[in-house]
Structures are given as structure tokens and as C-alpha cells.
Write an enzyme that holds these catalytic residues in place. Structure first.
Site, mmCIF file in Angstrom:
data_model
loop_
_atom_site.group_PDB
_atom_site.id
_atom_site.type_symbol
_atom_site.label_atom_id
_atom_site.label_comp_id
_atom_site.label_asym_id
_atom_site.label_seq_id
_atom_site.Cartn_x
_atom_site.Cartn_y
_atom_site.Cartn_z
ATOM 1 N N LYS A 14 43.378 35.248 42.827
ATOM 2 C CA LYS A 14 44.536 35.452 43.714
ATOM 3 C C LYS A 14 44.351 34.702 45.038
ATOM 4 O O LYS A 14 43.244 34.657 45.557
ATOM 5 C CB LYS A 14 44.650 36.964 43.976
ATOM 6 C CG LYS A 14 45.845 37.393 44.787
ATOM 7 C CD LYS A 14 45.834 38.883 45.039
ATOM 8 C CE LYS A 14 44.982 39.238 46.242
ATOM 9 N NZ LYS A 14 45.205 40.585 46.779
ATOM 10 N N LYS A 52 36.938 45.600 46.835
ATOM 11 C CA LYS A 52 36.583 45.657 48.260
ATOM 12 C C LYS A 52 35.207 46.248 48.476
ATOM 13 O O LYS A 52 34.505 45.844 49.397
ATOM 14 C CB LYS A 52 37.639 46.455 49.038
ATOM 15 C CG LYS A 52 38.917 45.682 49.242
ATOM 16 C CD LYS A 52 39.695 46.168 50.448
ATOM 17 C CE LYS A 52 40.928 45.315 50.648
ATOM 18 N NZ LYS A 52 41.892 45.899 51.576
ATOM 19 N N LYS A 106 43.730 36.184 51.912
ATOM 20 C CA LYS A 106 43.434 35.817 53.296
ATOM 21 C C LYS A 106 41.930 35.771 53.554
ATOM 22 O O LYS A 106 41.483 35.148 54.489
ATOM 23 C CB LYS A 106 44.127 36.741 54.306
ATOM 24 C CG LYS A 106 44.523 38.091 53.811
ATOM 25 C CD LYS A 106 45.462 38.829 54.776
ATOM 26 C CE LYS A 106 45.963 40.102 54.115
ATOM 27 N NZ LYS A 106 47.046 40.763 54.695
HETATM 28 P P1 TYM Z 1 48.419 43.289 51.774
HETATM 29 O O1 TYM Z 1 48.446 43.332 53.260
HETATM 30 O O2 TYM Z 1 47.143 42.892 51.105
HETATM 31 O O3 TYM Z 1 49.522 42.306 51.259
HETATM 32 C C1 TYM Z 1 50.859 42.410 51.711
HETATM 33 C C2 TYM Z 1 51.818 42.076 50.582
HETATM 34 O O4 TYM Z 1 51.575 40.752 50.108
HETATM 35 C C3 TYM Z 1 51.418 40.774 48.694
HETATM 36 N N1 TYM Z 1 50.459 39.726 48.308
HETATM 37 C C4 TYM Z 1 50.700 38.784 47.389
HETATM 38 N N2 TYM Z 1 51.779 38.529 46.629
HETATM 39 C C5 TYM Z 1 51.719 37.470 45.787
HETATM 40 N N3 TYM Z 1 50.639 36.663 45.684
HETATM 41 C C6 TYM Z 1 49.529 36.882 46.420
HETATM 42 N N4 TYM Z 1 48.481 36.062 46.318
HETATM 43 C C7 TYM Z 1 49.527 37.978 47.327
HETATM 44 N N5 TYM Z 1 48.623 38.478 48.217
HETATM 45 C C8 TYM Z 1 49.210 39.536 48.792
HETATM 46 C C9 TYM Z 1 50.901 42.170 48.390
HETATM 47 O O5 TYM Z 1 51.162 42.536 47.046
HETATM 48 C C10 TYM Z 1 51.670 43.012 49.377
HETATM 49 O O6 TYM Z 1 52.950 43.326 48.874
HETATM 50 N N6 TYM Z 1 48.022 48.069 50.547
HETATM 51 C C11 TYM Z 1 48.962 47.045 50.935
HETATM 52 C C12 TYM Z 1 49.734 47.356 52.187
HETATM 53 C C13 TYM Z 1 50.441 48.660 52.170
HETATM 54 C C14 TYM Z 1 51.657 48.940 51.501
HETATM 55 C C15 TYM Z 1 51.944 50.305 51.799
HETATM 56 C C16 TYM Z 1 52.514 48.179 50.725
HETATM 57 C C17 TYM Z 1 50.046 49.801 52.796
HETATM 58 N N7 TYM Z 1 50.970 50.785 52.576
HETATM 59 C C18 TYM Z 1 53.078 50.903 51.283
HETATM 60 C C19 TYM Z 1 53.647 48.790 50.211
HETATM 61 C C20 TYM Z 1 53.921 50.143 50.506
HETATM 62 C C21 TYM Z 1 48.182 45.769 51.182
HETATM 63 O O7 TYM Z 1 47.021 45.788 51.471
HETATM 64 O O8 TYM Z 1 48.940 44.661 51.181
#
Ligand code: TYM
Length: 334
Positions: free
Chosen positions: A197, A115, A200
């Protein structure tokens, strides 16, 4: 434990459009696990501002995401679905945990490196301490399990380290959480570059399936998906494009790669891509329809927001008070 049930916490950022990766890697598993655990599902808007956001847009996206959680099948009566910013305990615990996390640990986080490369003009302190806030989210609810995609495993490992460090100083304060990674779909790759990956923030619109893409768009993107010239529908690392499509197919249909490979034996890539696209449509369409219906029900969504914030706040405060006492803050006089 809450009422004899183990606790589950997870969250998603309200930034940009959600992708099929978010759905198959996380949201779908959340729904499957929701009967077994006492669940907290947060729209993590505090995390979102580590990258510059348009305020009105962020508010809209956060509400859409909360609505989407319900549309995907999470019952808000049974699952606590809420905005992170409505529960101040997240930020308060995060500050305390900052003091128990080392710069060296945060420096190693690959998401921070990625990032900061992407937002070189805004490498703020929040971006650096982002994983500590994530640890606070999880530990605040004494979560036993955290369902996430593979990309979040490093943050989970750090959360466990922070919890163990804190416990070793102050006794058993935090439950040390385990990650939950789904059998299929834990890392969905870009349709245009299967070594990257699905994300978004990808600039190429054909690289990602968005949760709100209409059926024609979904099918068109799958038809254009990058594959190879092997002419073999095999599940192996040497064919990352085909492997990714098989993963998507398996996650949508709850099948194993072996079953899927058998099913497509002797078929061409064209037919295969179409079948994958159709599976995705059949999984996403009902979610989209339910989202459209729920979005019109303002009173219902408002009531979910209010009730669940109160519930989350109750459990968060319980942990926070315990932690504040352990570290030596003065007791509150009532
Ligand atoms: P975020 O918002 O980027 O993504 C949300 C969830 O989607 C999963 N994910 C994927 N899984 C499979 N293939 C992909 N291409 C893919 N892209 C995203 C992510 O692994 C995630 O589970 N930091 C976290 C959000 C967060 C969080 C937490 C998660 C904040 N606090 C506490 C768990 C527990 C994040 O940015 O996810």
C-alpha cells in the site's frame, strides 16, 4: 438522520505527510458525497498519539490537515470539520464500547499487527484499542455511511459488530454504518513496490506521492515508478505496477479502467507514466494553491475550529447521554 439527511462520518490521522492514497481513497470521495449527506469530518488526533509524536509537530500537522480538508473542497459551513480532541464524547464513548469489544476481535486486526511490528518498542494499549475509538467516532454521530479506503474495511466491520452487539442488548441505540468505497482509488499502491500500500510512513521517498509534492517531483516520481517488461498497458493482476497506474489515472479523471486502456492502446510506458503524472498534477495543484491561500487566513480557520467543535459536541453529547442512560449510569441532576 439530521434535518432529513443521512449522516456521514469520516476521519484522517494527522501523522506524517498525506499521500495521494489518502486523497484518492478518501478525501476526493468526501467532497463528492458532501452535498448528499450531513457530514462530519474529523482530524483524528486522539488516534495519532497511539504512535509517539512530537507535540508541536502534531499540533501543526493537525491544523494543516484541517485546512487541507477545506482546501480540497469541503465547505466548512455545510460540513462539520473539527478536531477529535475537542469533543470529549469520542473518548467517553470509546471507554464504554471497550467493555463491549472482545480481546479476540482486536487481536485479529491486521493494522494492529502491522503497527506493532513497526513500533515494537511501543506496543501500547491505545494501539490495541484503536479500532474501538474508531467505532466510537462513527457511532457517536449515528453515521449511516463511512467513506474510507479498502485498508479500513476491517475496522468498519468491527464497528458494525460492536453496534449490533450493543443494540441487541439495549435496543436500537446505534445506527449500523455502511462503508463507502470509491469506484477507483480505493487502494493506491506504492510506486516502488506495487504489492504494498502507498503509505505516509514509507522510507523510500519515491514510493509515495505526497499531497504537497511540487509538479516536477510528482512527474519525476511517476517516471521512476516500477512497472514490468510486458510492454502492455493492461488492467490485470499479473501487472500490478501498470494496474496501479491505471487506477490512479482513472481516479483522477473519473474514467473506468476499460476507457483508460483504450485510450493508451499502442502507447509506450514512458508516455503513459507521463500522462498519469500530469493527471495527478492537475488534480493536486489547485488543492495546494488553495491550501497556501487558506493557511494565511488565521482568523477564518480559527472560526471554523470553534464553530464546528460546538456543532460536533452537540450531536456527540446527544448520543452519549442516550448510551450512558442505557448502560445504567445515574442521571444528571440539573
Ligand atoms: P488514515 O489516516 O490512515 O487514512 C485516511 C484515509 O485514507 C485512506 N487511505 C488510502 N486509500 C487508498 N489507498 C491508499 N494507499 C490509502 N492510504 C490511506 C484510508 O483508508 C482512510 O480512509 N483509522 C483511520 C482514521 C479514522 C477513521 C475514523 C476513518 C479514525 N476514525 C472513523 C473513518 C471513520 C486511519 O488511520 O486512516
Amino acid at each position: 438522520m439530521i434535518d432529513g439527511k443521512k449522516v456521514l462520518f469520516s476521519g484522517m490521522q494527522a501523522t506524517g505527510n498525506l499521500t495521494l492514497g489518502n486523497y484518492l481513497g478518501a478525501l476526493k470521495n468526501w467532497v463528492t458525497l458532501s452535498d448528499e449527506y450531513e457530514c462530519f469530518y474529523s482530524v483524528v488526533d486522539l488516534h495519532s498519539i497511539t504512535v509517539r509524536q512530537d507535540p508541536a509537530e502534531l499540533r501543526k500537522r493537525a491544523r494543516n490537515l484541517l485546512t487541507l480538508y477545506i482546501a480540497a473542497g469541503l465547505d466548512p459551513k455545510k460540513n462539520c470539520i473539527y478536531y477529535q480532541s475537542h469533543v470529549s464524547g469520542h473518548a467517553e464513548l470509546s471507554w464504554i464500547l471497550n467493555c463491549y469489544t472482545y480481546m479476540g476481535e482486536l487481536n485479529r486486526m491486521t493494522q494492529f499487527k502491522d503497527k506493532s511490528a513497526k513500533h515494537a518498542d511501543n506496543i501500547n494499549a491505545g494501539l490495541f484499542t484503536y479500532p474501538v475509538l474508531m467505532a466510537a467516532d462513527i457511532l457517536l454521530f449515528q453515521a449511516d455511511v463511512v467513506p474510507v479506503g479498502k485498508d479500513q474495511l476491517q475496522h468498519l466491520e468491527l464497528t458494525r459488530d460492536i453496534a449490533q452487539r450493543f443494540n441487541s442488548i439495549y435496543g436500537d441505540v446505534f445506527t449500523v454504518p455502511e462503508p463507502y468505497i470509491g469506484k477507483a482509488g480505493a487502494k493506491i499502491m506504492s510506486l516502488q513496490d506495487p504489492l504494498k500500500k502507498m503509505s505516509k510512513s514509507d522510507e523510500n521517498p519515491n514510493a509515495s506521492i505526497l499531497l504537497m509534492d511540487d509538479p516536477d517531483t510528482i512527474i519525476r516520481k511517476f517516471k521512476r515508478a516500477v512497472t514490468d517488461s510486458e510492454a502492455c498497458i493492461c488492467y490485470r493482476d499479473e501487472q500490478p505496477g501498470i494496474k496501479n497506474l491505471l487506477d490512479i489515472y482513472c481516479a483522477c479523471n473519473n474514467k473506468t479502467p476499460e476507457e483508460a486502456v483504450r485510450e493508451f492502446e499502442g502507447k509506450g510506458y514512458g508516455d503513459f507514466k507521463l500522462a498519469v503524472g500530469e493527471s495527478v498534477v492537475s488534480v493536486l495543484k489547485p488543492v495546494q494553491d488553495e491550501f497556501a491561500r487558506l493557511s494565511k487566513d488565521k482568523a477564518f480557520i480559527d472560526s471554523v475550529i470553534k464553530e464546528n467543535a460546538d456543532k460536533a459536541g452537540y450531536y456527540a453529547t446527544k448520543t452519549l447521554r442516550k448510551v450512558q442512560k442505557k448502560v445504567g449510569f445515574p442521571e444528571r441532576i440539573r
